[in-house]
Design a protein around this motif. Structure first.
Motif, PDB file in Angstrom:
ATOM      1  N   GLY A 108       0.833  -1.203   0.000  1.00  0.00           N
ATOM      2  CA  GLY A 108       0.000   0.000   0.000  1.00  0.00           C
ATOM      3  C   GLY A 108       0.865   1.249   0.000  1.00  0.00           C
ATOM      4  N   ASP A 109       0.258   2.373  -0.144  1.00  0.00           N
ATOM      5  CA  ASP A 109       0.968   3.646  -0.165  1.00  0.00           C
ATOM      6  C   ASP A 109       1.130   4.139   1.265  1.00  0.00           C
ATOM      7  OD1 ASP A 109       2.093   6.050  -0.797  1.00  0.00           O
ATOM      8  OD2 ASP A 109       0.259   6.952  -1.590  1.00  0.00           O
ATOM      9  N   ALA A 110       2.368   4.331   1.714  1.00  0.00           N
ATOM     10  CA  ALA A 110       2.621   4.774   3.083  1.00  0.00           C
ATOM     11  C   ALA A 110       2.502   6.285   3.222  1.00  0.00           C
ATOM     12  CB  ALA A 110       4.009   4.328   3.531  1.00  0.00           C
ATOM     13  N   PHE A 111       2.535   7.027   2.112  1.00  0.00           N
ATOM     14  CA  PHE A 111       2.473   8.491   2.193  1.00  0.00           C
ATOM     15  C   PHE A 111       1.120   8.932   2.740  1.00  0.00           C
ATOM     16  CE2 PHE A 111       1.221  12.598   0.402  1.00  0.00           C
ATOM     17  CZ  PHE A 111       2.234  13.381   0.918  1.00  0.00           C
ATOM     18  N   GLY A 112       1.153   9.774   3.756  1.00  0.00           N
ATOM     19  CA  GLY A 112      -0.084  10.320   4.318  1.00  0.00           C
ATOM     20  C   GLY A 112      -0.893   9.326   5.118  1.00  0.00           C
ATOM     21  N   SER A 113      -0.276   8.178   5.448  1.00  0.00           N
ATOM     22  CA  SER A 113      -1.049   7.176   6.170  1.00  0.00           C
ATOM     23  C   SER A 113      -0.842   7.273   7.674  1.00  0.00           C
ATOM     24  CB  SER A 113      -0.682   5.772   5.681  1.00  0.00           C
ATOM     25  OG  SER A 113       0.690   5.521   5.920  1.00  0.00           O
ATOM     26  N   ASP A 114      -0.011   8.202   8.147  1.00  0.00           N
ATOM     27  CA  ASP A 114       0.183   8.328   9.585  1.00  0.00           C
ATOM     28  C   ASP A 114      -0.969   9.116  10.208  1.00  0.00           C
ATOM     29  OD1 ASP A 114       0.957  10.753   8.484  1.00  0.00           O
ATOM     30  OD2 ASP A 114       2.542  11.108   9.950  1.00  0.00           O
ATOM     31  N   TYR A 115      -1.006   9.083  11.526  1.00  0.00           N
ATOM     32  CA  TYR A 115      -2.117   9.657  12.284  1.00  0.00           C
ATOM     33  C   TYR A 115      -2.290  11.150  12.025  1.00  0.00           C
ATOM     34  CZ  TYR A 115      -4.898  11.018  16.339  1.00  0.00           C
ATOM     35  OH  TYR A 115      -5.867  11.527  17.151  1.00  0.00           O
ATOM     36  N   VAL A 116      -1.202  11.923  12.105  1.00  0.00           N
ATOM     37  CA  VAL A 116      -1.326  13.378  11.968  1.00  0.00           C
ATOM     38  C   VAL A 116      -1.736  13.775  10.551  1.00  0.00           C
ATOM     39  CG1 VAL A 116       0.184  13.937  13.910  1.00  0.00           C
ATOM     40  CG2 VAL A 116       1.164  13.725  11.629  1.00  0.00           C
ATOM     41  N   SER A 117      -1.302  13.003   9.548  1.00  0.00           N
ATOM     42  CA  SER A 117      -1.738  13.294   8.173  1.00  0.00           C
ATOM     43  C   SER A 117      -3.235  13.063   8.033  1.00  0.00           C
ATOM     44  CB  SER A 117      -0.984  12.417   7.172  1.00  0.00           C
ATOM     45  OG  SER A 117       0.383  12.725   7.173  1.00  0.00           O
ATOM     46  N   TYR A 157      -4.981  16.006   9.623  1.00  0.00           N
ATOM     47  CA  TYR A 157      -4.865  17.163   8.735  1.00  0.00           C
ATOM     48  C   TYR A 157      -5.846  17.051   7.568  1.00  0.00           C
ATOM     49  CZ  TYR A 157      -2.663  20.880   6.011  1.00  0.00           C
ATOM     50  OH  TYR A 157      -2.422  22.031   5.294  1.00  0.00           O
ATOM     51  N   ASN A 158      -5.970  15.869   7.000  1.00  0.00           N
ATOM     52  CA  ASN A 158      -6.931  15.651   5.912  1.00  0.00           C
ATOM     53  C   ASN A 158      -8.369  15.840   6.380  1.00  0.00           C
ATOM     54  OD1 ASN A 158      -5.018  15.191   3.909  1.00  0.00           O
ATOM     55  ND2 ASN A 158      -4.857  13.023   4.419  1.00  0.00           N
ATOM     56  N   LEU A 218      -9.309  17.921   8.777  1.00  0.00           N
ATOM     57  CA  LEU A 218      -9.492  19.369   8.916  1.00  0.00           C
ATOM     58  C   LEU A 218      -9.696  20.026   7.556  1.00  0.00           C
ATOM     59  CD1 LEU A 218      -6.767  20.053  11.627  1.00  0.00           C
ATOM     60  CD2 LEU A 218      -9.247  20.303  11.926  1.00  0.00           C
ATOM     61  N   LEU A 219      -8.909  19.603   6.560  1.00  0.00           N
ATOM     62  CA  LEU A 219      -9.072  20.155   5.214  1.00  0.00           C
ATOM     63  C   LEU A 219     -10.448  19.814   4.639  1.00  0.00           C
ATOM     64  CD1 LEU A 219      -5.539  19.418   3.708  1.00  0.00           C
ATOM     65  CD2 LEU A 219      -6.503  21.667   4.285  1.00  0.00           C
ATOM     66  N   ALA A 220     -10.911  18.596   4.869  1.00  0.00           N
ATOM     67  CA  ALA A 220     -12.230  18.187   4.381  1.00  0.00           C
ATOM     68  C   ALA A 220     -13.336  18.980   5.078  1.00  0.00           C
ATOM     69  CB  ALA A 220     -12.435  16.688   4.601  1.00  0.00           C
ATOM     70  N   LEU A 221     -13.165  19.250   6.374  1.00  0.00           N
ATOM     71  CA  LEU A 221     -14.147  20.051   7.104  1.00  0.00           C
ATOM     72  C   LEU A 221     -14.224  21.462   6.534  1.00  0.00           C
ATOM     73  CD1 LEU A 221     -16.090  20.099   9.568  1.00  0.00           C
ATOM     74  CD2 LEU A 221     -14.139  20.884  10.920  1.00  0.00           C
ATOM     75  N   GLN A 222     -13.066  22.036   6.218  1.00  0.00           N
ATOM     76  CA  GLN A 222     -13.030  23.379   5.630  1.00  0.00           C
ATOM     77  C   GLN A 222     -13.662  23.381   4.246  1.00  0.00           C
ATOM     78  OE1 GLN A 222      -9.191  24.871   4.369  1.00  0.00           O
ATOM     79  NE2 GLN A 222      -9.740  26.956   4.998  1.00  0.00           N
ATOM     80  N   GLU A 223     -13.317  22.388   3.442  1.00  0.00           N
ATOM     81  CA  GLU A 223     -13.793  22.339   2.065  1.00  0.00           C
ATOM     82  C   GLU A 223     -15.298  22.064   1.973  1.00  0.00           C
ATOM     83  OE1 GLU A 223     -12.740  19.878  -1.977  1.00  0.00           O
ATOM     84  OE2 GLU A 223     -11.165  20.196  -0.503  1.00  0.00           O
ATOM     85  N   SER A 224     -15.857  21.402   2.974  1.00  0.00           N
ATOM     86  CA  SER A 224     -17.289  21.072   2.929  1.00  0.00           C
ATOM     87  C   SER A 224     -18.172  22.316   2.963  1.00  0.00           C
ATOM     88  CB  SER A 224     -17.657  20.151   4.096  1.00  0.00           C
ATOM     89  OG  SER A 224     -17.678  20.876   5.311  1.00  0.00           O
ATOM     90  N   ARG A 225     -17.681  23.391   3.587  1.00  0.00           N
ATOM     91  CA  ARG A 225     -18.437  24.645   3.723  1.00  0.00           C
ATOM     92  C   ARG A 225     -19.792  24.432   4.389  1.00  0.00           C
ATOM     93  NH1 ARG A 225     -16.285  24.497  -1.274  1.00  0.00           N
ATOM     94  NH2 ARG A 225     -18.262  24.165  -2.305  1.00  0.00           N
ATOM     95  N   ILE A 226     -19.879  23.435   5.257  1.00  0.00           N
ATOM     96  CA  ILE A 226     -21.093  23.170   6.038  1.00  0.00           C
ATOM     97  C   ILE A 226     -20.824  23.669   7.455  1.00  0.00           C
ATOM     98  CG2 ILE A 226     -22.609  21.386   6.962  1.00  0.00           C
ATOM     99  CD1 ILE A 226     -21.874  19.697   4.494  1.00  0.00           C
TER     100      ILE A 226
END
Length: 196
Positions: free
Chosen positions: A85-94, A97-98, A100-108
């Protein structure tokens, strides 16, 4: 073996939507009242000349891969990397962060809970983070929130003029433009009849 079933758990007060930070360093909240700078008639209702602006909130908070959630996420990421599998971005803090970005992008609009107050109908205006040699395995963010004032309006229809006893007093209003009084001046040489 001790029985932990009787323990009472207390959920943390601080949260951004459903995301709970491991540590919160700073919360800066601003509540502002906009007050007119124009002169106000003596005896007028002052509340007609001031209104509450949406709340602003800035939070500096963080997460770490060294937490229990981070360790469990790290094991999952390691297994994923070992199995192709892809290890990039698979750690807890990533992952946080994703989220938080999804919450911002949802604009809800969502709720933000601080140590002092619950803010409702918030949107994330900005999210910033910095990674350096000392913070590779942590996520430290500064999130700026703005409240959305949500109101409810209603529309109504007035009866037609034919169904009103005094339509001149109770009929629908219509925009007929701005009216100004014009001063009349006689033409040079005096008045002339229209046909002559």
């Amino acid at each position: 073996m001790p029985n932990f079933a009787g323990f009472i758990t207390i959920d943390p007060k601080r949260s951004i939507g459903s995301i709970v930070a491991h540590v919160t360093m700073e919360e800066v909240a601003t509540d502002e009242l906009h007050i007119t700078e124009h002169p106000v008639e003596l005896g007028a209702n002052i509340t007609d000349h001031a209104f509450k602006k949406p709340a602003d909130l800035v939070i500096r908070c963080g997460w770490s891969n060294a937490s229990l959630g981070g360790v469990l996420s790290g094991v999952k990421g390691l297994v994923s990397a070992l199995t192709g599998g892809d290890a990039f971005g698979s750690d807890y803090v990533s992952g946080i962060y994703n989220q938080l970005l999804a919450l911002q992008e949802s604009r809800i609009p969502f709720d933000v809970s601080t140590g002092k107050r619950l803010y409702t109908n918030m949107l994330m205006r900005s999210l910033s983070q910095t990674t350096d040699e000392k913070s590779e395995y942590t996520l430290m963010v500064t999130a700026v929130f703005k409240q959305v004032l949500i109101v409810q309006t209603q529309a109504t229809t007035l009866p037609s003029k034919e169904n009103q006893a005094q339509p001149q007093a109770t009929g629908e209003t219509s925009d007929t433009g701005t009216k100004q009084v014009a001063t009349a001046y006689p033409a040079p040489g005096g008045w002339q009849p229209p046909n002559g």
